[in-house]
Design an enzyme around this catalytic site. Structure first.
Site, short mmCIF file in Angstrom:
data_model
loop_
_atom_site.label_atom_id
_atom_site.label_comp_id
_atom_site.label_asym_id
_atom_site.label_seq_id
_atom_site.Cartn_x
_atom_site.Cartn_y
_atom_site.Cartn_z
N SER A 128 8.65 -0.31 -1.93
CA SER A 128 8.21 -1.19 -0.61
C SER A 128 9.51 -1.91 -0.48
O SER A 128 9.71 -2.81 -1.30
CB SER A 128 7.13 -1.67 -0.76
OG SER A 128 6.91 -2.44 0.44
N LYS A 154 9.59 2.73 1.46
CA LYS A 154 8.78 2.48 2.49
C LYS A 154 9.42 0.86 3.26
O LYS A 154 9.83 0.18 2.39
CB LYS A 154 7.35 1.96 2.01
CG LYS A 154 6.46 1.14 2.86
CD LYS A 154 4.97 1.21 2.31
CE LYS A 154 4.69 -0.08 1.72
NZ LYS A 154 3.06 -0.11 1.48
N LYS A 156 8.99 -2.16 5.77
CA LYS A 156 8.09 -2.95 6.36
C LYS A 156 8.70 -3.52 7.83
O LYS A 156 9.83 -3.40 8.11
CB LYS A 156 7.99 -4.34 5.51
CG LYS A 156 7.19 -4.28 4.29
CD LYS A 156 5.87 -3.80 4.23
CE LYS A 156 5.24 -4.20 2.97
NZ LYS A 156 3.76 -3.59 3.18
N ASP A 181 5.42 0.65 6.91
CA ASP A 181 3.96 -0.02 6.98
C ASP A 181 4.06 -1.44 7.97
O ASP A 181 4.92 -2.38 7.77
CB ASP A 181 3.94 -0.70 5.29
CG ASP A 181 2.78 -1.35 5.18
OD1 ASP A 181 2.27 -1.69 3.95
OD2 ASP A 181 1.81 -1.46 6.09
N GLU A 206 1.92 3.42 8.15
CA GLU A 206 0.83 2.78 7.47
C GLU A 206 0.22 1.70 8.01
O GLU A 206 1.25 0.78 8.75
CB GLU A 206 1.35 2.43 5.91
CG GLU A 206 0.32 1.57 5.05
CD GLU A 206 0.96 1.27 3.64
OE1 GLU A 206 0.40 0.43 2.98
OE2 GLU A 206 1.99 1.86 3.33
N ASP A 231 -4.55 1.39 5.03
CA ASP A 231 -4.53 0.69 3.82
C ASP A 231 -5.53 -0.34 4.17
O ASP A 231 -6.84 -0.08 3.42
CB ASP A 231 -3.00 -0.02 3.83
CG ASP A 231 -2.91 -0.95 2.66
OD1 ASP A 231 -1.58 -1.49 2.46
OD2 ASP A 231 -3.84 -1.49 1.95
N LYS A 255 -6.09 1.12 -3.23
CA LYS A 255 -5.73 -0.12 -3.90
C LYS A 255 -7.24 -0.47 -4.83
O LYS A 255 -8.01 -0.64 -4.20
CB LYS A 255 -5.28 -1.16 -3.22
CG LYS A 255 -3.91 -1.02 -2.40
CD LYS A 255 -3.57 -2.07 -1.84
CE LYS A 255 -1.95 -1.92 -0.90
NZ LYS A 255 -1.93 -3.08 0.09
N GLY A 283 0.28 -0.80 -3.89
CA GLY A 283 0.74 -1.90 -4.86
C GLY A 283 0.39 -3.31 -4.09
O GLY A 283 0.45 -3.43 -2.93
C1 NPQ Z 1 0.95 -3.11 1.21
N1 NPQ Z 1 2.25 -4.08 -0.64
O1 NPQ Z 1 1.11 -2.38 0.83
C2 NPQ Z 1 1.16 -4.51 0.53
C3 NPQ Z 1 1.63 -5.74 1.30
C4 NPQ Z 1 1.97 -7.00 0.32
C5 NPQ Z 1 3.94 -3.16 -2.04
O2 NPQ Z 1 3.72 -3.56 0.31
C6 NPQ Z 1 2.50 -10.85 -2.77
C7 NPQ Z 1 1.45 -10.27 -3.26
C8 NPQ Z 1 3.12 -10.65 -1.70
C9 NPQ Z 1 1.21 -9.07 -2.57
C10 NPQ Z 1 3.44 -8.77 0.20
C11 NPQ Z 1 3.28 -3.79 -0.82
C12 NPQ Z 1 2.96 -9.23 -1.22
C13 NPQ Z 1 1.55 -8.58 -1.59
C14 NPQ Z 1 3.01 -7.59 0.79
C15 NPQ Z 1 1.42 -7.29 -0.91
O3 NPQ Z 1 0.55 -3.59 2.35
MG MG Z 2 0.29 -1.51 3.09
#
Ligand code: NPQ
Ligand code: MG
Length: 361
Positions: A128, A154, A156, A181, A206, A231, A255, A283
């Site tokens: 990501s 991925k 953002k 995402d 996403e 998600d 998750k 994650g």
């Molecule tokens: C998601 N995870 O899929 C989340 C969003 C996310 C890997 O994009 C600290 C802890 C910062 C958790 C930032 C990924 C974070 C976090 C983004 C989760 O939407």
């Molecule tokens: Mg997500």
């Protein structure tokens, strides 16, 4: 939860991120989370990681709240062997469920992957990539991850930082498996911008809309060729079934923390298998403790797409555990040791702990 639990320790840990991570809901410069250590007879232990963040910006849970609901409700109930009756704290519940399961499996000498019914010894990995101010920085980051072998990159996005950015990455990497995402950042006013992504050959989009906007996702999926992946919306097997049957998505990110633990995640896995909906493991920038449980889940047959099961060095100079590594073929080994198969390294843990508390019966 059956293991004979003598006590449970809560540890708040903080690790610096190698690079600030920006999404539509904010920027994180470090990773702070609550670890749960389930303590059995003769000091046997099991570990779990709560995926809540410092502030309730991804979902309604956050570290201070998780600490209190674990200390005052979930752990006393577990120690007393009674249901907690707690609602809407899935990440806190999941951390305790994994810690107790880890304690049990360590005493039985069984790996979490085997316990789940895993069929893979290696899993395909995605990564990501946060929002960057400068497109050149983003292209450089993506280039690094593509050459590292990651099976899906991925990106953002958020309103105003979406189509042009993704188009630039697609032009620079014509064959790279890409997804985006939005972390629920679009609304009825801004959602039409996403139509511009439909000819960029994305794997999926996403969570474009708010977590409770099932109708919005149904309408958007009808208007786009690109599959939608949910998600934040999928908080349980019941919601997953509705999303699948109502075609609010064609892919689901699972998750452990968001759905309240392994038992519910396995229920989602079953119904997705029945309806042929591909899954991948999401994650939350976990340390190696949470990452181990995620990789075990990803070893199940229904998790057919690369997960955000990235290497430890994606986020940390030094992880709490032995590092998780992604090989040049874009895969990662599934821990085969008892339980989650890893444990925090004492010196790394001591260096990262900012608060600890042991709850006894
Ligand atoms: C998601 N995870 O899929 C989340 C969003 C996310 C890997 O994009 C600290 C802890 C910062 C958790 C930032 C990924 C974070 C976090 C983004 C989760 O939407
Ligand atoms: Mg997500």
């Amino acid at each position: 939860m059956t293991a004979d639990l003598a006590a449970v320790e809560l540890l708040r840990v903080r690790l610096p991120l190698k690079r600030a991570f920006t999404t539509s809901f904010g920027t994180s410069a470090d990773k702070e989370c609550v670890l749960v250590r389930a303590i059995g007879p003769d000091d046997a232990e099991g570990w779990g990681e709560c995926t809540a963040m410092e502030a309730p910006r991804y979902s309604g849970e956050w570290n201070d709240g998780a600490w209190l609901v674990l200390r005052d409700h979930l752990i006393p109930a577990a120690l007393a062997g009674r249901p907690s009756g707690v609602r809407s704290h899935p990440m806190a519940e999941a951390a305790l469920e994994v810690a107790v399961t880890d304690l049990e499996l360590r005493s039985e000498g069984v790996s979490l992957s085997t316990h789940f019914g895993g069929v893979r010894h290696r899993v395909p990995c995605g990564v990501s990539v946060g929002i960057e101010d400068r497109i050149d920085d983003l292209l450089e980051l993506v280039s690094g991850f593509v050459s590292a072998g990651y099976r899906r990159v991925k990106l953002k996005i958020e309103p105003g930082r979406d189509v042009e950015t993704v188009r630039a990455v697609r032009e620079a990497f014509p064959h790279a498996p890409l997804s985006v995402d939005a972390n629920a950042a679009y609304t009825g006013e801004t959602v039409d911008a996403l139509l511009g992504l439909d000819d960029l050959g994305l794997e999926y989009i996403e969570q474009p809309l708010p977590e409770d906007d099932l109708l919005g996702h149904i309408e958007l999926q009808r208007r786009m060729a690109t599959p939608l992946c949910l998600d934040e919306t999928v908080t349980s097997a019941r919601v997953a079934r509705a999303a699948i049957e109502l075609e609010a998505c064609r892919i689901i990110n699972v998750k452990l923390g968001r759905v309240g633990g392994p038992a519910e995640a396995l229920r989602i896995h079953e119904l997705a298998r029945e309806s042929g909906v591909p899954l991948w493991v999401g994650g939350m920038l976990e340390t190696g403790v949470g990452r181990a449980a995620n990789v075990a889940l990803a070893s199940l047959p229904g998790f057919t797409l690369p997960g955000d099961t990235s290497a430890s060095d994606r986020y940390f100079e030094a992880d709490l555990t032995e590092p998780f590594e992604v090989d040049a073929d874009g895969t990662m080994a599934v821990p085969d040791g008892p339980g989650i198969g890893v444990a925090p390294l004492p010196d790394r843990l001591e260096a990262a702990v900012v608060e600890r508390l042991t709850v006894r019966p």
